[in-house]
Design an enzyme around this catalytic site. Structure first.
Site, mmCIF file in Angstrom:
data_model
loop_
_atom_site.group_PDB
_atom_site.id
_atom_site.type_symbol
_atom_site.label_atom_id
_atom_site.label_comp_id
_atom_site.label_asym_id
_atom_site.label_seq_id
_atom_site.Cartn_x
_atom_site.Cartn_y
_atom_site.Cartn_z
ATOM 1 N N GLY A 145 -17.715 23.633 -28.864
ATOM 2 C CA GLY A 145 -19.053 24.196 -28.850
ATOM 3 C C GLY A 145 -20.136 23.144 -28.789
ATOM 4 O O GLY A 145 -20.061 22.175 -28.031
ATOM 5 N N CYS A 146 -21.160 23.307 -29.621
ATOM 6 C CA CYS A 146 -22.311 22.407 -29.610
ATOM 7 C C CYS A 146 -21.956 20.997 -30.064
ATOM 8 O O CYS A 146 -22.672 20.048 -29.742
ATOM 9 C CB CYS A 146 -23.425 22.967 -30.500
ATOM 10 S SG CYS A 146 -24.102 24.540 -29.921
ATOM 11 N N ALA A 147 -20.858 20.840 -30.813
ATOM 12 C CA ALA A 147 -20.448 19.513 -31.267
ATOM 13 C C ALA A 147 -19.843 18.682 -30.149
ATOM 14 O O ALA A 147 -19.669 17.468 -30.297
ATOM 15 C CB ALA A 147 -19.435 19.640 -32.410
#
Length: 361
Positions: A145-147
């Site tokens: 995801g955003c990581a």
């Protein structure tokens, strides 16, 4: 003659970023929420949460009329594939040009995306389409995801540490609008409809030479027992985003992880020259400022990304870094921190010094 560095470090060069041409404003988002969910019992709360994101504009790959339709997961994924192939090459080429390398100089492509699916990965298509060498390694990452933006930087750093003469290409392609689910009416989903945007970013990590962040150390940290706080529920209709109400408070347990990484490097996380972090929302930045004891101005580049583009998932950290470059960069040897936050709950963290090609050590 420049003095040779005692230790060669991989350098994260200037990112190239592109957002689609279709724009939706905060005002349009609020009006859509009012008109489509007029009878929702928690509509006032949802409107207030959307307003509090600070997102003024977002860019999406299709006109809003098309975005609001749901022709099915198959059709949506076809749009993802077509738009990625149409838009990614130009972004990649600018990143190569900015880093002053050729496609043939790249040894590994790290591709991150959580908003569509391809097998083989877009990396295979890029190698064929853009004349990368057939020996180029491929590392597609789809579930961070955003990581994943931070993870891509760290995996590129690891690769260039293992192979000191190598160059890595990072590509982040996120079309969050293709994950819109009209039947998901929870507060977290309504908030997400006003928070996420679409964007593509690419950057080169050079094993030797280059201007940007000379990467020195990286690390990861996962908050135990939080794997269901940010997640996808995968159904016949596609990816259904699940967001726990506790997520905005995650900087309190993550700030110590950033402090520990800096401490291991002999640095103080509260006393660095620049900070490039994932802007999942305004509270993430506010709390990070509080718990790291850093002036809120330190996160101005991340906040600008959030305001102008919304949360563009894995591409946020690269866009925030691009904004630092646009502002003239930092002084030679300036110390900085990069961090991406996402499902897990996971933090992907990196430390480095600004490297200017017109300076000597």
């Amino acid at each position: 003659m420049r003095r040779k560095q005692a230790r060669i470090m991989a350098t994260l060069c200037r990112p190239s970023v592109s957002v689609p041409e279709h724009v939706i404003t905060m005002e349009e988002t609020l009006e859509l929420a009012r008109s489509r969910h007029a009878d929702h019992p928690q509509l006032p709360l949802a409107l207030r949460l959307i307003e509090n994101t600070g997102v003024r504009t977002r860019h999406i790959v299709q006109p809003i009329e098309e975005t609001l339709k749901h022709p099915g997961f198959e059709e949506r994924n076809k749009v993802y594939v077509a738009e990625a192939k149409a838009r990614v090459p130009a972004v990649v080429q600018r990143a190569l040009d900015d880093a002053e390398v050729l496609a043939s100089d790249i040894d590994v492509i790290i591709y991150v995306s959580c908003t569509g699916f391809m097998m083989p990965s877009l990396t295979a298509w890029l190698i064929n389409e853009m004349d990368f060498d057939s020996t180029t390694r491929q590392i597609p990452i789809a579930q961070l995801g955003c990581a994943a933006g931070g993870a891509a930087i760290n995996r590129a750093h690891d690769f260039c540490t293992a192979y000191p003469e190598a160059n890595a290409l990072i590509v982040a392609c996120e079309f969050c609008s293709l994950c819109y689910q009209p039947t998901d009416l929870g507060i977290g989903n309504l908030l997400s409809n006003g928070l996420f945007g679409d964007g593509i970013a690419a950057a080169v990590v050079r094993g030797t030479g280059g201007e940007g962040i000379a990467l020195e150390r990286n690390g990861s940290y996962l908050i135990p027992k939080t794997e269901d706080w940010i997640m996808y529920d995968v159904r016949a209709t596609g990816f259904h985003f699940q967001l726990d109400k506790r997520v905005p408070a995650t900087m309190e347990p993550l700030a110590p992880a950033l402090q520990e990484l800096a401490g291991l490097h002999g640095w103080d996380a509260a006393d660095l020259d620049f900070y490039i972090v994932h802007a999942g929302g305004p509270r993430i930045l506010d709390d990070l400022s509080k718990f790291l004891q850093v002036d809120p101005h330190a996160f101005r580049f991340s906040r600008a990304t959030l305001t102008e583009y919304g949360n563009i998932a894995s591409a946020v950290v690269l866009d925030a870094l691009r904004r630092l470059f646009d502002a003239g960069g930092a002084h030679h040897r300036a110390r900085g921190l990069l961090a991406g936050f996402g499902p897990g709950i996971t933090a992907e963290m990196a430390l480095g010094r600004w490297q200017r090609t017109d300076e000597t050590d």
